[in-house]
Design a protein around this motif. Structure first.
Motif, short mmCIF file in Angstrom:
data_model
loop_
_atom_site.label_atom_id
_atom_site.label_comp_id
_atom_site.label_asym_id
_atom_site.label_seq_id
_atom_site.Cartn_x
_atom_site.Cartn_y
_atom_site.Cartn_z
N HIS A 178 4.39 3.64 53.78
CA HIS A 178 4.11 3.89 55.19
C HIS A 178 4.46 2.61 55.95
CE1 HIS A 178 1.57 4.43 58.79
NE2 HIS A 178 1.79 5.71 58.59
N PRO A 179 4.98 2.74 57.16
CA PRO A 179 5.40 1.53 57.88
C PRO A 179 4.28 0.52 58.10
CG PRO A 179 5.57 3.51 59.26
CD PRO A 179 5.38 3.95 57.86
N SER A 180 3.04 0.97 58.09
CA SER A 180 1.95 0.04 58.36
C SER A 180 1.73 -0.92 57.19
CB SER A 180 0.67 0.80 58.64
OG SER A 180 0.29 1.51 57.48
N GLY A 181 2.13 -0.51 56.01
CA GLY A 181 1.84 -1.33 54.84
C GLY A 181 0.38 -1.33 54.47
N PHE B 233 11.78 2.81 57.58
CA PHE B 233 10.88 1.72 57.93
C PHE B 233 10.99 0.63 56.88
CE2 PHE B 233 8.62 5.04 55.67
CZ PHE B 233 8.03 4.35 54.63
N SER B 234 10.77 -0.60 57.31
CA SER B 234 10.85 -1.69 56.36
C SER B 234 9.52 -1.75 55.61
CB SER B 234 11.12 -3.01 57.08
OG SER B 234 10.23 -3.16 58.14
N ILE B 235 9.61 -1.94 54.31
CA ILE B 235 8.38 -1.92 53.53
C ILE B 235 7.92 -3.34 53.25
CG2 ILE B 235 8.75 0.34 52.52
CD1 ILE B 235 9.77 -0.99 50.06
N HIS B 236 6.63 -3.45 52.94
CA HIS B 236 6.01 -4.76 52.90
C HIS B 236 6.01 -5.36 51.51
CE1 HIS B 236 3.95 -4.38 56.90
NE2 HIS B 236 4.46 -3.20 56.70
#
Lengths: 188, 348, 234, 702
Positions: free
Chosen positions: D100-103, D344-347
């Motif tokens: 998820h984009p939020s990480g 989305f970039s992942i963390h």
């Protein structure tokens, strides 16, 4: 002399006519109630926390309508002050007790009872302005999370200090896309 | 492994705002070249002056507003404003005229509104209108095309005129405006306006020297060059076709109707399209993105509105050329136009 | 701050009728193309304001609330008529130049605003002072605006001083510089708006500076928290 | 609709407004077979991988699971189960980073693979044509099939719409650059996809099935045409390449010219759209009984040496597959899950692959450069020209940035599909989509808060009403009681005794209640009273009874004994009862009012008696109670650095702070023996105090 006479006459007649008009208008267009209070009440966050010095949001709304300061609502923060200033037409001020430029973005919190420490005294139940605490005497209490406004009125009455105000946890569901604020989690 | 966090989309088109501005400036070049060819080096001097003043004013304002100066200067918007203003000013006007105009354009019309992207009015046109209103004399002193000038104007003359007001040989600009036959020259539109108010017929006017075959000498070519530059912009997809097309079509339509109705009392369609600043305005002034309409329908309305205003001012107003006023008036209407010309959202 | 000082501060700077309240802009913008014109109208307004404030203050206890506005207007209108007649008699040329804007003083909101906001609630002495200060504030803006526009547009100052101060004042007129072409925009109405806007910006700028200097000295008091449910416990 | 179907069959295509043509870059991964990476050692199966609610885990830590075994139970319609991607042992169920984009994290089942990759029992429905739709849907649901295109909408819900469906669109457009997962699947498993389509259409009974494929995938088109040649209701339609043709709404517009109503779903206009991969996994689920535990993921980007398509188990940490595909991380790399437009970039490299992960994009340093700083919007309108939803992105941006959300909504903010076309073309590099997302999230939040405030207001008002009523009732009751008393007084002179009694009772009650007054007297009294048995640290310990109460063990114990003592009360003599009662009340915790109210009769009486009896012991009890309260009020701030105290605390500090309870109990119980029976309470208190201290120290230490 005639001029003076005519002037007085004309003015007198005009005065009569407009006087009648004014009298009629006063009766006809009387303003009954003040809808401002409702509008202000809408803006206030309804935590009923009393931090403004009034017992509840509605009383504070009435106070604002009567000219009290608009900067006394900590749970609402700057956003509420701004909305109030737009509505009431008063210049926005920093939140009471804070300095100019100080960030007063309120952190949403929820009360949480450490249930194994609760002694069932019901004090918090009586303190809760929105009846968001469940429990009976000598039985463990618990907070209905969805109903809690985070006013922290229940914290002080607790004789065993078992109530914590915890910030509402950010979950993927209520995450607000603040990409900068995400800490990079290092797991394992 | 640590990863950078970024928002989607992760890929971008490589054409940036400074490049867009530069493209517009480049597209002006043919027009500037032709203008210089016909009216002398003065045009280039004015453009340089305007650009310098505009960029300096922008830098000063940014500094005062405590913004980063260099990155914002690099967006080339002040340069473009100066360029457009420089093109509009008579080539031999004195230096302070264009400098005041440029400063006014940047400071009052742009920076006071909050800088690039915030201005309601087209800065170059605000500067131009202020000059036109304040210094009507200087701003209408267009010299005749070099080929018609009685005394040859050298480069030195030009510089002297611009910076001191008198040529090397001591002529003032007013004297230089007299052409070979001793008539005081004015722009074609100016001539038409004056003559028509003097009850001359349009056909008689066309016999005057500023005209050749229905269009003004030099002005036809200048307009053609700007049209060329405009087509380049269209081809590069820098500007949208809607505004120029709506503008030119509406102007054509109205002038055609009026000219058909009274061939003696009004200028021909060709003259409307190919004299004055018509083409320059259609592709370079009206399409200024910040102050123009942004919706598809709105752009058509905006272009047409400017055309109507230009037509009205040229034919019935006090000024021979009305583009600057028309643009400013239409700028004012843009928020309204944009609001009422929202496209239909998908699924609504 | 004593009330006298407070009133002066409010009238001349803090609550300046032209720069802050933005009242009476119509004559303000229309006639200030020269300093003398501005002064003339400013003085006329000041006089009317003074008269109306004193009169309103004197009769304030006898005016029923419902018809206070008509009464104020009546008082102001009478005073304006006086001023108009005086100007007609003594400064005829200025009277001619200012034209319609003298009768229009009746509708100048700055005046009725003071009557409503101040004179109807305070004693005649304070009201007179308030009128003097507000009037001075207004006059100053008119004068500054007129001076700036006159300098920018014509390169002169005090041109037409004789209209206001009589023949002896002719030598007051100064020619600051000569230009071939005057900066017409400054004289025309748009110039009035632009210069006015810049004046307001300047004032706000200084206010902000002052505020920055003073800031941090006062901190608002802490509020006593109300216990919503206190009484229900006992 | 029939005429529309005829038009569709004739091959006519509509077009949607806007759209962009970013560089395709599909060639990086377009060739070659779908590869199978080695098994990972650990799998992280997030419980929530789709739109809807999270299902409850139905395995426990330590369970052995087989590949394909159900890990969570879906009870409601909008829940979907997840399944074990391989056989192994559940080592943990905890929060783990989500795809998820939020990480942010969600509950995740962590499975340690045993390497045997042994299937659980699978059961297919070979004769699905004969079965009722409900059974097929149930199968699809229980095997966790969700839309594999983007949002992960549960397939069984999409396919059980009550509306009549005319058209089933199978989305194989795959318009995002780089991604070739669907392309590869269509090339290799065309027949299975068509079989899956047949199952889906068996449920929907649509008149026509259109498989839409962009014209940049010629091989896939050929394969699908071949596979569907025998099906007369299935046609393959080639659509021109333009981003975002693969968007649900845009594809519907291209194929049918119709628009899905704002806020509605395609089924509202008789259309259902499924992704090709969804059709494939439906086939695997229904025919083979295989749950959705793996999917095709494109691994691409110039940082990956063996770019291509891989069968990846759901729950695989991305680090594992990246290593398999030969990933060299650039210095400041981004890792994008999804395509370059909407991904989305992942963390974290431990982010697991989820059901909706169709691509992992690892660009090299200058392949997808970071956007430069945002510049001023010049209202060029390129974004409006690119918007496929015909919005005005520049206005939305303006209002979103200024937080004028009402105006933003007026410009149809919520019809934005976040495709990124506007931000792609923006010459000022404004992250437009990000602004919209924040605005949308804030609006949703605001709406939720408003709703909550409304509810709070109502509850508050209700409460005020109730309190007012109660107050009235109380006043009424008091009035009645007073009247009655008056009457009886007049009638019976002997009532005087009763009055005296009542007064005594009242006094007693007051005494037991007024804690605050007692506070001042407490210390002095306590020292005197406790002289006999307690030295000063001990009395201080007693004083902290409130703190003591804070601990579970003590509280429980006290509870039990108090109960017992309460039970004893009736049997034993009055004086003792009184003492016990008082102790119980105290132990129960400074519950001022509760104690007073509850214990009413007995406590009152006992207190009165206590006063009369006037024994040293009673005094001590009282003192204890008072002290306790005093301490409770003074609370944590006060730190008594008494030497004796330190001794008590010492062992706790040495021990593991997480488990102070048993450690504390030991010294406490040791002391117990030395004390008299009656004083076991004080011992308990001491223990609790020690704990409280320990806790405080811990807190302070933090």
């Amino acid at each position: 002399m005639n001029i003076v006479l005519y002037s007085i006459l004309v003015l007198g007649v005009l005065a009569l006519i407009f006087g009648a008009l004014l009298g009629y208008a006063k009766i006809k267009f009387k303003v009954e109630s003040d809808p401002l209070v409702d509008q202000i009440d809408e803006i206030l966050p309804q935590t009923q926390c009393g931090q403004c010095g009034y017992p509840g949001c509605r009383p504070y709304a009435e106070a604002i309508a009567n000219g009290d300061d608009i900067n006394k609502c900590p749970p609402g923060g700057d956003a509420t002050i701004k909305k109030l200033s737009d509505l009431v037409g008063v210049e926005a001020k920093p939140l009471a007790g804070t300095e100019e430029g100080e960030q007063t973005e309120p952190v949403k919190k929820v009360a949480y009872i450490r249930e194994d420490e609760c002694i069932g005294c019901t004090k918090c139940i009586q303190a809760c302005p929105v009846d968001a605490i469940l429990g009976a005497a000598r039985h463990m209490h618990t907070v209905i999370e969805d109903e809690c406004t985070g006013c922290d009125l229940c914290v002080e009455p607790c004789p065993v200090d078992c109530i914590d105000m915890l910030p509402v946890k950010t979950r993927p569901d209520n995450w607000r896309w603040q990409l900068q604020s995400i800490p990079v989690q290092q797991i394992d | 492994m640590n990863f950078k966090i970024a928002s989607s989309p992760h890929t971008h088109v490589r054409r940036k705002t400074p490049a867009v501005m530069l493209f517009v400036a480049i597209a002006c070049l043919p027009g500037i070249a032709v203008q210089t060819w016909y009216f002398g080096i003065g045009t280039l001097v004015q453009i340089c002056l305007a650009i310098l003043a505009a960029v300096a004013a922008e830098a000063a304002c940014l500094k005062m507003r405590q913004r980063s100066v260099l990155p914002r200067l690099k967006d080339n918007s002040a340069l473009l404003t100066g360029l457009l203003l420089g093109i509009s000013v008579p080539p031999l006007a004195q230096w302070w005229v264009v400098v005041i105009g440029a400063i006014f354009a940047i400071v009052i019309a742009k920076q006071i509104y909050g800088g690039l992207g915030q201005n309601l009015f087209n800065p170059a046109m605000v500067g131009y209108v202020v000059l036109l209103v304040s210094f009507p004399l200087s701003m209408t002193l267009w010299v005749p095309p070099l080929s018609l000038v009685e005394y040859p104007v050298t480069v030195q003359d030009t510089l002297m005129l611009i910076f001191t007001g008198y040529s090397e040989t001591g002529f003032s600009l007013a004297q230089l405006r007299v052409d070979l036959d001793g008539y005081t020259m004015a722009t074609p539109l100016d001539t038409v306006k004056t003559a028509l108010t003097n009850q001359q017929t349009y056909q008689e006017i066309l016999n005057q020297k500023v005209f050749s075959e229905g269009t003004g000498i030099a002005w036809f070519e200048v307009n053609l060059a700007y049209l060329l530059g405009g087509l380049f912009l269209l081809q590069q997809k820098i500007i949208n076709w809607r505004i120029p097309v709506a503008f030119l079509l509406t102007l054509t339509l109205f002038s055609f109707i009026l000219h058909s109705a009274s061939p003696d009392g009004s200028a021909s369609t060709i003259l409307h399209l190919f004299s004055g600043a018509t083409m320059f305005a259609a592709f370079f002034i009206l399409t200024d993105p910040v102050s123009a309409s942004t919706t598809a329908k709105g752009r058509l309305i905006y272009g047409a509105l400017v055309a109507v205003l230009v037509f009205l001012i040229r034919n019935f107003g006090g000024y021979p050329e009305g583009i600057a006023f028309a643009v400013l008036l239409a700028n004012m209407a843009v928020p309204l136009i944009d609001y009422y010309s929202q496209p239909k959202t998908y699924g609504k | 701050m004593s009330p006298i000082k407070e009133i002066s501060w409010q009238g001349i700077w803090k609550n300046n009728p032209a720069l802050v309240q933005m009242l009476g802009l119509c004559p303000l913008l229309a006639v200030t193309n020269t300093l003398i014109n501005g002064l003339g109208l400013g003085l006329a307004t000041l006089f009317v304001l003074l008269g109306s404030n004193i009169s309103v203050s004197i009769v304030r206890n006898w005016i029923p609330n419902e018809i206070r506005i008509p009464v104020f207007v009546m008082i102001i209108a009478s005073l304006v008529t006086c001023v108009q007649l005086i100007m007609n008699a003594y400064t005829y040329q200025l009277y001619q130049t200012l034209g319609i804007f003298i009768p229009l003083i009746v509708t100048n909101c700055a005046i009725i605003g003071r009557a409503e906001a101040f004179a109807s609630k305070n004693n005649p002495l304070l009201s007179a002072w308030d009128a003097l200060m507000m009037g001075t504030g207004f006059l100053m803006v008119l004068a500054v605006l007129g001076a700036i526009r006159e300098i920018l547009g014509n390169g002169t100052l005090f041109s037409g001083a004789d209209l206001l101060f009589g023949e002896g004042a002719t030598h007051l007129t100064m020619n600051l510089f000569n230009v071939e072409e005057s900066f017409l925009v400054a004289i025309l109405p748009p110039g009035a708006f632009i210069v006015m806007g810049l004046l307001i910006a300047l004032k706000n700028h200084y206010d902000k500076r002052i505020e920055n200097l003073v800031v941090g000295q006062q901190k608002s008091q802490k509020i006593e928290r109300a216990r919503v449910t206190l009484e229900s416990q006992s | 609709m029939d005429s529309l179907i005829k038009t569709i069959k004739s091959g006519y295509l509509w077009r949607f407004p806007g759209g962009v043509h970013p560089p395709q870059k599909k060639s990086l991964s377009q060739t070659g077979q779908i590869k199978r990476p080695e098994l990972a050692s650990k799998y992280y199966v997030s419980l929530k991988q789709h739109i809807g609610q999270q299902a409850e885990a139905c395995v426990q830590v330590g369970d052995k699971v087989k590949k394909g075994q159900m890990l969570s139970r879906a009870d409601t319609a909008m829940q979907l189960p997840v399944h074990a991607p391989t056989s192994g042992i559940v080592t943990d169920i905890r929060e783990h980073i989500l795809a998820h984009p939020s990480g942010l994290g969600e509950q995740t089942i962590i499975i340690e693979a045993d390497g045997s990759d042994e299937w659980c029992q699978r059961e297919g429905l070979d004769n699905y044509q004969q079965l009722p739709p409900a059974q097929i849907l149930d199968k699809i649901k229980s095997l966790g099939v969700a839309g594999l295109g983007g949002a992960g909408f549960p397939t069984h819900i999409k396919n059980s719409r009550p509306e009549a469906i005319e058209l089933l669109i199978i989305n194989g457009a795959e318009c995002e650059p780089y991604i070739t997962a669907d392309d590869a699947l269509m090339r290799e498993h065309a027949a299975d996809i068509v079989a899956g389509i047949n199952i889906l259409n068996h449920l929907l009974e649509a008149k026509l099935v259109v498989i839409a494929i962009e014209d940049n995938k010629p091989e896939a088109i050929k394969a699908m045409e071949l596979a569907s040649a025998d099906e007369k209701d299935i046609i393959v339609r080639v659509v021109p390449t333009k981003y975002p043709t693969g968007g649900e709404k845009q594809l519907i517009q291209v194929l049918t010219g119709k628009e899905v109503p704002s806020g509605g779903i395609p089924a509202d206009i008789g259309i259902v759209m499924q992704n090709v991969a969804t059709a494939y996994s439906t086939y695997r689920a229904v025919i083979h009984g295989e749950p959705l535990i793996e999917r095709v993921v494109t691994l691409t980007g110039e940082s990956i040496s063996q770019a291509g398509n891989y069968w990846v188990r759901i729950g695989t940490p991305v680090a594992h597959i990246l290593t398999q595909a030969g990933y060299n991380q650039p210095a400041e790399g981004r890792l994008i899950m999804g395509g370059p437009m909407m991904g989305f970039s992942i963390h974290s490299p431990l982010t697991p692959v989820s059901k909706i992960t169709n691509c992992l994009l690892a660009p090299a340093m200058n392949e997808l450069p970071d956007p430069a700083d945002e510049q001023a919007c010049i209202r060029c309108g390129y974004c409006a020209d690119a918007c496929p939803a015909s919005l005005l992105p520049q206005q939305l941006y303006w209002h979103s940035k200024a937080r004028e959300y009402e105006k933003a909504q007026h410009f149809d903010l919520f019809d934005c599909i976040e495709c990124g076309a506007c931000a792609y073309v923006c010459p000022s590099e404004i992250p437009l989509v990000q602004y919209y997302r924040v605005a949308k999230a804030n609006i949703r939040q605001q709406a939720a808060e408003n709703e909550k405030a409304e509810k709070a207001k109502e509850r508050f008002n209700q409460r005020q009403l109730r309190l007012e009523e109660e107050k009235q009732a109380r006043i009424e009751k008091q009035r009645l009681a007073a009247e009655k008393r008056k009457q009886t007084m007049q009638e019976d002179a002997s009532a005087k005794d009763k009055i005296a009694q009542a007064l005594a009772r009242a006094q007693a009650q007051k005494a037991s209640r007024s804690t605050d007054q007692a506070k001042e007297q407490a210390p002095a009294q306590s020292t005197i009273a406790s002289d006999s048995k307690n030295n000063s640290p001990k009395s201080a310990a007693q004083a902290a009874i409130a703190r003591a109460k804070a601990k579970k063990a003590a509280a429980q114990k006290a509870d039990n004994e108090a109960m017992q003592s309460a039970a004893d009360t009736d049997q034993s003599d009055i004086e003792k009862t009184a003492k016990e009662k008082a102790q119980a009340a105290i132990a129960r915790a400074k519950a001022k009012k509760a104690a007073a109210q509850k214990a009413d009769n007995e406590a009152m009486q006992s207190a009165a008696d206590t006063k009369q009896s006037d024994t040293g012991k009673t005094a001590k009890e009282k003192a204890q109670a008072a002290i306790a309260r005093a301490k409770a009020k003074k609370a944590a701030a006060q730190k008594v650095d008494n030497g004796e105290h330190a001794n008590v605390v010492e062992p706790i500090e040495q021990s593991d702070p997480k488990t102070p309870e048993p450690t504390v109990d030991k010294p406490a119980s040791g002391e117990t023996n030395q004390m008299s029976q009656q004083d076991d309470k004080s011992q308990r208190i001491k223990a609790a105090i020690a704990k409280a201290k320990a806790k405080r120290k811990q807190l302070g230490g933090d």
